[in-house]
Design an enzyme around this catalytic site. Structure first.
Site, mmCIF file in Angstrom:
data_model
loop_
_atom_site.group_PDB
_atom_site.id
_atom_site.type_symbol
_atom_site.label_atom_id
_atom_site.label_comp_id
_atom_site.label_asym_id
_atom_site.label_seq_id
_atom_site.Cartn_x
_atom_site.Cartn_y
_atom_site.Cartn_z
ATOM 1 N N PHE A 156 0.832 -1.207 0.000
ATOM 2 C CA PHE A 156 0.000 0.000 0.000
ATOM 3 C C PHE A 156 0.865 1.255 0.000
ATOM 4 O O PHE A 156 0.654 2.197 0.760
ATOM 5 C CB PHE A 156 -0.929 -0.027 1.211
ATOM 6 C CG PHE A 156 -2.221 0.720 1.020
ATOM 7 C CD1 PHE A 156 -3.088 0.396 -0.003
ATOM 8 C CD2 PHE A 156 -2.585 1.743 1.897
ATOM 9 C CE1 PHE A 156 -4.281 1.068 -0.178
ATOM 10 C CE2 PHE A 156 -3.776 2.430 1.743
ATOM 11 C CZ PHE A 156 -4.629 2.091 0.699
ATOM 12 N N GLY A 157 1.868 1.269 -0.886
ATOM 13 C CA GLY A 157 2.698 2.450 -1.073
ATOM 14 C C GLY A 157 2.049 3.399 -2.059
ATOM 15 O O GLY A 157 0.838 3.348 -2.299
ATOM 16 N N ARG A 158 2.858 4.276 -2.664
ATOM 17 C CA ARG A 158 2.298 5.312 -3.544
ATOM 18 C C ARG A 158 1.495 4.718 -4.698
ATOM 19 O O ARG A 158 0.378 5.149 -4.985
ATOM 20 C CB ARG A 158 3.425 6.181 -4.093
ATOM 21 C CG ARG A 158 4.132 7.049 -3.052
ATOM 22 C CD ARG A 158 5.102 7.988 -3.736
ATOM 23 N NE ARG A 158 5.897 8.742 -2.766
ATOM 24 C CZ ARG A 158 7.094 8.382 -2.333
ATOM 25 N NH1 ARG A 158 7.628 7.264 -2.797
ATOM 26 N NH2 ARG A 158 7.753 9.102 -1.450
ATOM 27 N N ILE A 159 2.090 3.742 -5.395
ATOM 28 C CA ILE A 159 1.409 3.195 -6.570
ATOM 29 C C ILE A 159 0.184 2.396 -6.145
ATOM 30 O O ILE A 159 -0.888 2.500 -6.761
ATOM 31 C CB ILE A 159 2.369 2.326 -7.401
ATOM 32 C CG1 ILE A 159 3.570 3.156 -7.863
ATOM 33 C CG2 ILE A 159 1.643 1.738 -8.615
ATOM 34 C CD1 ILE A 159 4.643 2.350 -8.565
ATOM 35 N N ALA A 241 4.032 -4.720 -10.559
ATOM 36 C CA ALA A 241 5.127 -4.495 -9.619
ATOM 37 C C ALA A 241 6.443 -4.999 -10.200
ATOM 38 O O ALA A 241 7.110 -4.292 -10.955
ATOM 39 C CB ALA A 241 4.807 -5.179 -8.290
ATOM 40 N N ARG A 242 6.817 -6.217 -9.868
ATOM 41 C CA ARG A 242 8.021 -6.847 -10.391
ATOM 42 C C ARG A 242 7.694 -8.276 -10.772
ATOM 43 O O ARG A 242 6.937 -8.954 -10.076
ATOM 44 C CB ARG A 242 9.160 -6.805 -9.362
ATOM 45 C CG ARG A 242 9.826 -5.440 -9.245
ATOM 46 C CD ARG A 242 10.599 -5.107 -10.520
ATOM 47 N NE ARG A 242 11.137 -3.749 -10.520
ATOM 48 C CZ ARG A 242 10.542 -2.716 -11.095
ATOM 49 N NH1 ARG A 242 9.373 -2.872 -11.704
ATOM 50 N NH2 ARG A 242 11.101 -1.519 -11.083
ATOM 51 N N GLU A 271 12.131 -11.155 -17.743
ATOM 52 C CA GLU A 271 11.694 -10.527 -18.984
ATOM 53 C C GLU A 271 12.882 -10.031 -19.809
ATOM 54 O O GLU A 271 13.908 -9.655 -19.238
ATOM 55 C CB GLU A 271 10.707 -9.382 -18.702
ATOM 56 C CG GLU A 271 11.253 -8.271 -17.838
ATOM 57 C CD GLU A 271 10.194 -7.241 -17.470
ATOM 58 O OE1 GLU A 271 10.444 -6.061 -17.770
ATOM 59 O OE2 GLU A 271 9.145 -7.587 -16.893
ATOM 60 N N HIS A 289 5.657 -4.467 -20.270
ATOM 61 C CA HIS A 289 6.224 -3.549 -19.271
ATOM 62 C C HIS A 289 5.971 -2.087 -19.659
ATOM 63 O O HIS A 289 6.900 -1.299 -19.855
ATOM 64 C CB HIS A 289 7.727 -3.805 -19.104
ATOM 65 C CG HIS A 289 8.243 -3.388 -17.749
ATOM 66 N ND1 HIS A 289 9.240 -4.051 -17.084
ATOM 67 C CD2 HIS A 289 7.893 -2.368 -16.932
ATOM 68 C CE1 HIS A 289 9.493 -3.469 -15.933
ATOM 69 N NE2 HIS A 289 8.677 -2.426 -15.816
ATOM 70 N N GLY A 291 4.103 0.109 -17.727
ATOM 71 C CA GLY A 291 3.587 0.847 -16.576
ATOM 72 C C GLY A 291 3.869 2.335 -16.588
ATOM 73 O O GLY A 291 2.988 3.150 -16.318
#
Length: 323
Positions: A156-159, A241-242, A271, A289, A291
Site C-alpha cells: 500500500f505504497g504510492r502506486i 510491480a516486479r 523478462e 512492461h 507501466g
C-alpha cells in the site's frame, strides 16, 4: 574543468539525453540493447557514473571490481531489485532511483489490466483481428463485473494507493490491503481502506488482487501455487510491480485449471522471457512492461536522475538515494 563521464545504458527521451549531454561527457548505448555483464563491469572502471535501467542486471559479479572509477549508480526507474545494493555499498557505490513520478501512470495501467482481464478484452481483440467474430450473441465471451467488488492491494505504497483510489472512486470498489510496513491512518481513511493482517486474508477476500510491492529476494515468488489456491475462482490477479513476485508457471497452472478467472500482467520474471505456459492462457493479458510508458512520465524519470547526479557531484546526498 573536464566534464564528468556518464554512461547511459539504454536510450532515454530525447529532451533528457540532450540535457545530460549539455552537462556531462555522456556515452549513449546507441544500439539500445541490454549491455553484457562484462560491459557493465568495464563501465564501472571507465565512467564517473553509470545510469542503468531495470533491464540491466547489476549483480555481485558485475560489482566485483577493484577500485571502480564510478561512485554512483543513478538508476532510471523506481524499482531497484536489478541492483545488488549490498554489493554496491561494498564497492563504495551510491545507488539512486526515480520514485513518485510514475505512480499515477503505473496505477492507470493496473486498472487497465483489471478491466482487460475482467472483460476479456485481449481475447476479443484477437478474435476480431483474426476475422473470427461472427457477430453479437447473448452468450459470447462473457466476462465478470468489477464495479462494487473488493479491490485487494498487496503493497500500500504510492502506486498501490493510486490504484486503490481509481478502483474505489471510479468503480465503487471496497479497498482492502496488506503492507508489512505501517501505513498512516489518514492515507487509508481517504479510501475507507481496511487493513488485513496477512497476505492470505487479502487473497481470500478480494475479487481483484493488485500487486504493488518491491521485487528482490524477500518477495520472490510471493504468489505461488499455495497462495493462488486461496483466491476466489472468479478472482483476477494484476501485477504491475516486479515479475519475480509471481511464479509464472504456477500462475499458468491456476489459469488453465480455473483456480482463478484471469490475470493481467505487465511484468515478468526474466523478462523479456515469459513462462512459456502463459502464452497458452487466453485468460492472461500480457503487456510489455508499459507501466510508466507515457512521454511525460519517462521524461520526469530522467529529470529525477539528473537531480540525483547533480546532488552527488555537488557533494550532497542525492534526494533519491536507496543505498
Amino acid at each position: 574543468m573536464s566534464k564528468k563521464k556518464i554512461l547511459v545504458t539504454r536510450r532515454w527521451p530525447t529532451a533528457v539525453e540532450e540535457k545530460l549531454t549539455a552537462l556531462y561527457d555522456v556515452t549513449l548505448n546507441e544500439s539500445d540493447v541490454p549491455m553484457t555483464g562484462a560491459e557493465m563491469r568495464q563501465a564501472l572502471l571507465d565512467y564517473d557514473a553509470v545510469c542503468p535501467t531495470v533491464s540491466d542486471k547489476v549483480d555481485a559479479a558485475v560489482l566485483d571490481v577493484a577500485s571502480p572509477r564510478a561512485k554512483i549508480l543513478a538508476s532510471y526507474g523506481v524499482g531497484y531489485s536489478h541492483i545488488d545494493t549490498d554489493a554496491a555499498k561494498k564497492a563504495g557505490l551510491v545507488v539512486t532511483n526515480t520514485p513518485e513520478v510514475l505512480s499515477e501512470c503505473t496505477a492507470d495501467l493496473a486498472i487497465t489490466l483489471m478491466l482487460m482481464a475482467a472483460r476479456r478484452a485481449g481475447e476479443g481483440e484477437r478474435e476480431v483481428r483474426a476475422h473470427k467474430w461472427t457477430g453479437w450473441r447473448p452468450t459470447h465471451m462473457i466476462g465478470r463485473k468489477v464495479s462494487g467488488g473488493v479491490f485487494g492491494v498487496l503493497g500500500f505504497g504510492r502506486i498501490g494507493r493510486e490504484a486503490a483510489k481509481r478502483a474505489h472512486f471510479g468503480f465503487g470498489m471496497k479497498v482492502i490491503y496488506f503492507d508489512p510496513f505501517p501505513v498512516k491512518p489518514e492515507l487509508a481513511a481517504e479510501l475507507k481502506a481496511e487493513k488485513r493482517d496477512t497476505i492470505e486474508e487479502v487473497l481470500r477476500e478480494a475479487d481483484v488482487v493488485s500487486l504493488h510491492m518491491p521485487g528482490g529476494k524477500d518477495n520472490y515468488h510471493l504468489i505461488n501455487d499455495d497462495r493462488l489456491a486461496l483466491m476466489k475462482p472468479d478472482a483476477i490477479l494484476v501485477n504491475t510491480a516486479r515479475g519475480e513476485v509471481v511464479d509464472g508457471a504456477a500462475l499458468a497452472r491456476a489459469l488453465k485449471r480455473g483456480t482463478i478467472f484471469a490475470a493481467g500482467l505487465d511484468v515478468f520474471e526474466g523478462e523479456p522471457r515469459i513462462a512459456p505456459d502463459l502464452y497458452e492462457c487466453d485468460n492472461a493479458v500480457l503487456l510489455p512492461h508499459l507501466g510508466s510508458a507515457t512521454s511525460s512520465t519517462r521524461e520526469a524519470m530522467g529529470w529525477r536522475v539528473l537531480s540525483n547526479l547533480e546532488a552527488f557531484f555537488d557533494g550532497r546526498t542525492p534526494p533519491d538515494r536507496v543505498a
